[in-house]
Write an enzyme that holds these catalytic residues in place. Structure first.
Site, short mmCIF file in Angstrom:
data_model
loop_
_atom_site.label_atom_id
_atom_site.label_comp_id
_atom_site.label_asym_id
_atom_site.label_seq_id
_atom_site.Cartn_x
_atom_site.Cartn_y
_atom_site.Cartn_z
CE1 TYR A 1 -3.92 2.17 0.29
CE2 TYR A 1 -2.49 3.47 1.70
CZ TYR A 1 -3.63 3.36 0.94
OH TYR A 1 -4.49 4.43 0.82
CD GLN B 1 -11.51 2.87 -0.43
OE1 GLN B 1 -11.89 2.68 0.73
NE2 GLN B 1 -11.32 4.07 -0.94
CG ASN C 1 -5.61 6.97 6.48
OD1 ASN C 1 -5.93 5.79 6.65
ND2 ASN C 1 -6.24 7.74 5.60
CB SER D 1 4.85 10.25 10.31
OG SER D 1 4.64 9.63 9.08
CD GLN E 1 8.74 11.88 9.86
OE1 GLN E 1 7.87 11.05 9.61
NE2 GLN E 1 9.63 12.25 8.95
CG HIS F 1 4.11 12.58 6.94
ND1 HIS F 1 4.28 12.05 5.68
CD2 HIS F 1 5.29 12.41 7.57
CE1 HIS F 1 5.50 11.58 5.55
NE2 HIS F 1 6.14 11.77 6.68
CD GLU G 1 7.16 6.31 11.37
OE1 GLU G 1 6.98 5.87 10.22
OE2 GLU G 1 6.65 7.37 11.78
CG HIS G 2 11.14 8.16 11.79
ND1 HIS G 2 9.85 8.63 11.59
CD2 HIS G 2 11.43 7.40 10.71
CE1 HIS G 2 9.40 8.19 10.43
NE2 HIS G 2 10.32 7.43 9.88
CG ASP H 1 11.04 9.68 5.66
OD1 ASP H 1 10.79 8.58 6.17
OD2 ASP H 1 10.46 10.73 6.01
CD GLU I 1 3.29 -33.42 25.05
OE1 GLU I 1 2.84 -33.53 23.88
OE2 GLU I 1 4.20 -32.64 25.36
CG HIS J 1 2.87 -37.50 18.69
ND1 HIS J 1 1.53 -37.53 18.46
CD2 HIS J 1 3.30 -36.25 18.37
CE1 HIS J 1 1.13 -36.34 18.02
NE2 HIS J 1 2.20 -35.55 17.95
#
Length: 427
Positions: free
Chosen positions: A125, A187, A210, A233, A255, A258, A325-326, A359, A413, A418
């Site tokens: 995406y 979507q 987003n 961000s 940042q 954005h 994040e950064h 980036d 078990e 087994h």
């Protein structure tokens, strides 16, 4: 308003408490995804018209008839050169970072180890709402291509015109996208996750978005794999006063521009004097930015906070709790300070390493966990587009040696089948 607070202030904890999945986004994602599962392309087309403003038929979703050569004629040569430079650097880093198969000898002459295979079909995406993120094309598709993925589906919003930014498309094609769809938002996630007549289902979805895209990715987990939580961000900057305040301010604003309004910029410094100077410089530089109205939304929502710590060690702990994040370490001995980092999507060490280098061009992907998710997730890597396989190749001697252990566990078990699978080989 940009507040200055001490490291132990309750306002720091409040600043850290940023929900990765706002309720509004969760509800919208659930409703739209259910509709796409039921009605497929028809639902996607209606959602594109509703949220993106373009009236597209399903046959129009996929971008066709564009080539690198045709796009190069429309794009500034300097931009083409920049995209190629970024792609080459990211590709080189990606190929170098791929994990290699390995094996070890078992005690009785066999082998055990791991090997990897690329996924067959993945989706990425690429945001394109308030800004066409051509760089994200490079930072996602290049990694999937380096991993060996054959089918790479890219989705990006086209807006009311139904046209996708040519630089973004160029970057997608150069990086290796095999299908490009002008569908964005929830979507796009639903279309890739569930599959429709127009777009076949993918195995994994990667890429930022987003709050609505992030919520949708979380809700399709299980139908497909996802990379991480990558929403609005954020950046944290730790400084000891050794770096120009103008640079610090510019990095904090990088940042905040954005566009969602929910971005976060945290600055941790070691004196009130530094804090005051940084705040003044942030406000001054805001007025010079083309996207100052978007930055002002972040400021108005108290999305920029300056914290005064007693020293670098305390400041580092403040940032670790934020799990950004950064994370920029703008201090003396930045690489030494970096050894204390526990939670950050990506680290930028030293005065000459602005976050924007990461980036656009440095090499590692800029697709990183947000909303505090750096406590749990890593940034995107080429290995996220591969499957890891462990293997064991025992000899008769290996199985004989381990048989008592297998039979003991089977007894504890209550799984006699087994145990028999090992025992029967020696009867």
């Amino acid at each position: 308003m940009i507040k200055i607070v001490k490291a132990g202030s309750a306002k720091v904890s409040k600043f850290n408490a940023r929900p990765a999945f706002p309720e509004e986004a969760e509800r919208a994602a659930a409703s739209a995804l259910a509709d796409i599962r039921q009605r497929g392309d028809k639902a996607v087309a209606e959602l594109v018209a509703k949220f993106e403003g373009a009236k597209l038929r399903p046959a129009d979703f996929r971008l066709k008839g564009v080539t690198l050569k045709s796009l190069e004629r429309k794009i500034d040569p300097e931009i083409v050169k920049a995209v190629k430079d970024a792609h080459a650097r990211v590709e080189k880093f990606s190929l170098a970072s791929l994990r290699q198969p390995w094996s070890m000898a078992t005690p009785r002459g066999g082998k055990a180890g791991e090997f990897y295979s690329p996924m067959d079909r993945v989706g990425v995406y690429v945001p394109g709402g308030t800004a066409p993120l051509a760089s994200t094309s490079v930072m996602t598709v290049t990694l999937a291509k380096a991993a060996g993925v054959k089918e790479i589906v890219a989705c990006t919003p086209a807006g009311r015109t139904g046209e996708v930014n040519p630089v973004l498309v160029y970057a997608l094609l150069l990086a290796g996208a095999t299908e490009i769809y002008r569908v964005g938002g929830i979507q796009a996630i639903g279309m890739m996750a569930f599959g429709t007549k127009t777009c076949r289902k993918v195995q994994k979805i990667a890429g930022p978005g987003n709050a609505f895209v992030t919520a949708a990715k979380r809700q399709v987990y299980g139908y497909v794999a996802i990379d991480q939580v990558a929403g609005p961000s954020e950046i944290a900057v730790l400084t000891d006063g050794s770096v120009d305040v103008r640079w610090i301010a510019a990095d904090l604003l990088s940042q905040a521009e954005h566009g969602s309004g929910w971005e976060k910029s945290l600055c941790v410094c070691t004196s009130r004097e530094q804090a005051e100077a940084i705040r003044a410089e942030v406000l001054r530089q805001t007025e010079t930015l083309s996207r100052r109205e978007l930055v002002q939304r972040v400021i108005d929502r108290e999305g920029i906070l300056i914290v005064v710590a007693k020293d670098v060690a305390e400041g580092l702990e403040v940032v670790n709790r934020f799990a950004p994040e950064h994370f920029e370490i703008m201090t003396k001995d930045a690489l030494k300070v970096m050894k204390g980092v526990r939670a950050a999507g990506a680290v930028f060490a030293g005065a000459w390493t602005p976050e924007s280098a990461g980036d656009f061009v440095a090499g590692p992907s800029h697709v990183l966990p947000t909303g505090g998710a750096a406590n749990m997730f890593n940034g995107l890597t080429p290995d996220d587009f591969r499957r890891r396989h462990s293997f064991v190749a025992f000899t008769k001697g290996d199985l004989s040696e381990t048989r008592p252990t297998i039979e003991a566990f089977a007894k504890v078990e209550g799984l006699d089948g087994h145990g028999r699978a090992a025992t029967i080989r020696f009867e």
